[in-house]
Design an enzyme around this catalytic site. Structure first.
Site, PDB file in Angstrom:
ATOM      1  N   MET A   1       7.197  17.664  17.079  1.00 32.01           N
ATOM      2  CA  MET A   1       6.954  16.544  17.971  1.00 32.01           C
ATOM      3  C   MET A   1       6.064  15.527  17.275  1.00 32.01           C
ATOM      4  SD  MET A   1       4.433  16.857  21.253  1.00 32.01           S
ATOM      5  CE  MET A   1       2.784  16.716  20.647  1.00 32.01           C
ATOM      6  N   PRO A   2       6.600  14.415  16.838  1.00 25.63           N
ATOM      7  CA  PRO A   2       5.771  13.370  16.230  1.00 25.63           C
ATOM      8  C   PRO A   2       4.851  12.714  17.277  1.00 25.63           C
ATOM      9  CG  PRO A   2       8.074  13.114  15.607  1.00 25.63           C
ATOM     10  CD  PRO A   2       8.021  14.125  16.693  1.00 25.63           C
ATOM     11  N   LEU A   3       3.625  12.479  16.865  1.00 19.98           N
ATOM     12  CA  LEU A   3       2.646  11.787  17.700  1.00 19.98           C
ATOM     13  C   LEU A   3       2.141  10.589  16.908  1.00 19.98           C
ATOM     14  CD1 LEU A   3       0.644  11.478  20.078  1.00 19.98           C
ATOM     15  CD2 LEU A   3      -0.828  13.093  18.890  1.00 19.98           C
TER      16      LEU A   3
ATOM     17  N   ALA B   1      11.060  13.673  22.074  1.00 20.85           N
ATOM     18  CA  ALA B   1       9.957  14.418  21.463  1.00 20.85           C
ATOM     19  C   ALA B   1       8.908  13.509  20.830  1.00 20.85           C
ATOM     20  CB  ALA B   1      10.491  15.379  20.411  1.00 20.85           C
TER      21      ALA B   1
ATOM     22  N   THR C   1       5.961  10.946  20.843  1.00 15.17           N
ATOM     23  CA  THR C   1       4.877  10.503  21.725  1.00 15.17           C
ATOM     24  C   THR C   1       4.157   9.337  21.069  1.00 15.17           C
ATOM     25  OG1 THR C   1       4.561  12.750  22.559  1.00 15.17           O
ATOM     26  CG2 THR C   1       2.730  11.204  22.878  1.00 15.17           C
TER      27      THR C   1
END
Length: 61
Positions: free
Chosen positions: A1-3, A38, A40
């Site tokens: 999940m990239p943030l 995914a 954020t």
């Protein structure tokens, strides 16, 4: 999940922030292969008197 955290000075409209979130999400999804669901994005807005370059606050320009 990239943030992804985007730090910027206050003052952008809701429309500008919406477009930013959409485009950054698409770019991250495209380059990493992560599904858009995914990705954020967090926008951190700073007051202009809390940011300075070269000893000059953005609020003093």
């Amino acid at each position: 999940m990239p943030l992804v955290t985007v730090k910027m000075l206050e003052g952008r409209s809701d429309e500008q922030k919406k477009a930013l979130v959409e485009k950054v999400t698409a770019a991250v999804s495209e380059t990493t292969g992560a599904p858009v669901e995914a990705v954020t994005i967090v926008i951190e807005e700073m007051k202009k008197n809390h940011y300075a370059v070269g000893g000059v606050r953005a609020s003093d320009k």
